[in-house]
Enzyme design. Structure first.
Site, short mmCIF file in Angstrom:
data_model
loop_
_atom_site.label_atom_id
_atom_site.label_comp_id
_atom_site.label_asym_id
_atom_site.label_seq_id
_atom_site.Cartn_x
_atom_site.Cartn_y
_atom_site.Cartn_z
CG HIS A 58 -8.60 -3.03 -2.51
ND1 HIS A 58 -9.54 -2.32 -3.22
CD2 HIS A 58 -8.39 -2.34 -1.36
CE1 HIS A 58 -9.87 -1.24 -2.53
NE2 HIS A 58 -9.19 -1.22 -1.39
CG ASP B 193 -2.05 0.99 1.10
OD1 ASP B 193 -3.21 0.54 0.96
OD2 ASP B 193 -1.80 2.21 1.14
P1 AMP Z 1 -9.73 1.45 0.27
O1 AMP Z 1 -9.76 2.80 0.91
O2 AMP Z 1 -10.14 0.31 1.13
O3 AMP Z 1 -10.44 1.47 -1.07
O4 AMP Z 1 -8.18 1.16 -0.03
C1 AMP Z 1 -7.49 1.76 -1.08
C2 AMP Z 1 -6.03 1.70 -0.72
O5 AMP Z 1 -5.28 1.93 -1.88
C3 AMP Z 1 -5.60 2.76 0.30
O6 AMP Z 1 -5.09 2.12 1.47
C4 AMP Z 1 -4.53 3.55 -0.46
O7 AMP Z 1 -3.47 3.96 0.37
C5 AMP Z 1 -4.10 2.56 -1.51
N1 AMP Z 1 -3.50 3.15 -2.70
C6 AMP Z 1 -3.96 4.22 -3.40
N2 AMP Z 1 -3.16 4.45 -4.46
C7 AMP Z 1 -2.19 3.50 -4.43
C8 AMP Z 1 -1.06 3.21 -5.25
N3 AMP Z 1 -0.76 3.95 -6.35
N4 AMP Z 1 -0.27 2.18 -4.91
C9 AMP Z 1 -0.54 1.43 -3.81
N5 AMP Z 1 -1.60 1.64 -3.00
C10 AMP Z 1 -2.41 2.67 -3.31
#
Ligand code: AMP
Length: 116
Positions: free
Chosen positions: A102, A32
Site C-alpha cells: 500500500h 486510513d
Molecule cells: P503501514 O504501517 O505502512 O503498514 O500502514 C498501515 C496503515 O493501515 C496504517 O496507517 C493504519 O492506520 C492503516 N489501517 C489499519 N487498519 C485499517 C483499516 N481497517 N482501515 C483503514 N486503514 C487501516
C-alpha cells in the site's frame, strides 16, 4: 490471489468496511483509519503483494498506475497545490504493519520532519 487472513484483502472484498475514495480494476483507495494528516489515503493494489519487496517485473505497469492514481486523488482531494507525499513502508525498520502493498497519500497540512 486474495489472502483471506489479510486485512486489506478483506477491505477490497468488502468484508470489512472502509471509506473508499477510488477504485478501478487494479487498485482500491480508502481513508486510513488513523489519519496522520487531514488527507491520508491508502492506495492498495487488488492483487495481494506483501509489500514493495514482493514486486516483480510484471508489476511495472501497476506501480506507474498507482503513481498516477495518487496524482489524480491529490487533485480531487484538494492537496495537489499545497503538496503531498506518497510513502510505502517496507519491512520492520520502515514500520510496515499491514503486509499487503500500500502507498500512503498524505497531504492537507505541513508534515513535521523531513526525512529525505
Ligand atoms: P503501514 O504501517 O505502512 O503498514 O500502514 C498501515 C496503515 O493501515 C496504517 O496507517 C493504519 O492506520 C492503516 N489501517 C489499519 N487498519 C485499517 C483499516 N481497517 N482501515 C483503514 N486503514 C487501516
Amino acid at each position: 490471489m486474495a489472502d483471506p487472513t489479510c486485512l486489506f484483502c478483506r477491505i477490497i472484498a468488502r468484508e470489512i468496511p472502509a471509506t473508499l475514495v477510488y477504485e478501478d480494476d487494479l487498485v482500491v483507495a480508502f481513508r486510513d483509519i488513523a489519519p496522520q494528516v487531514p488527507v491520508h489515503v491508502l492506495i492498495v493494489p487488488r492483487e495481494h503483494l506483501v509489500g514493495l519487496d514482493g514486486l516483480e517485473e510484471a508489476h511495472r505497469t501497476l506501480v506507474g498506475h498507482i503513481a498516477l492514481v495518487a496524482q489524480r486523488l491529490a487533485r480531487e482531494l484538494g492537496v495537489a497545490e499545497t503538496g503531498y507525499r506518497l510513502v510505502a513502508n517496507c519491512g520492520p525498520n520502515a514500520g510496515q504493519t499491514v503486509f499487503h502493498l500500500h502507498f500512503h497519500l498524505l497531504g492537507g497540512a505541513p508534515m513535521a520532519g523531513k526525512m529525505v
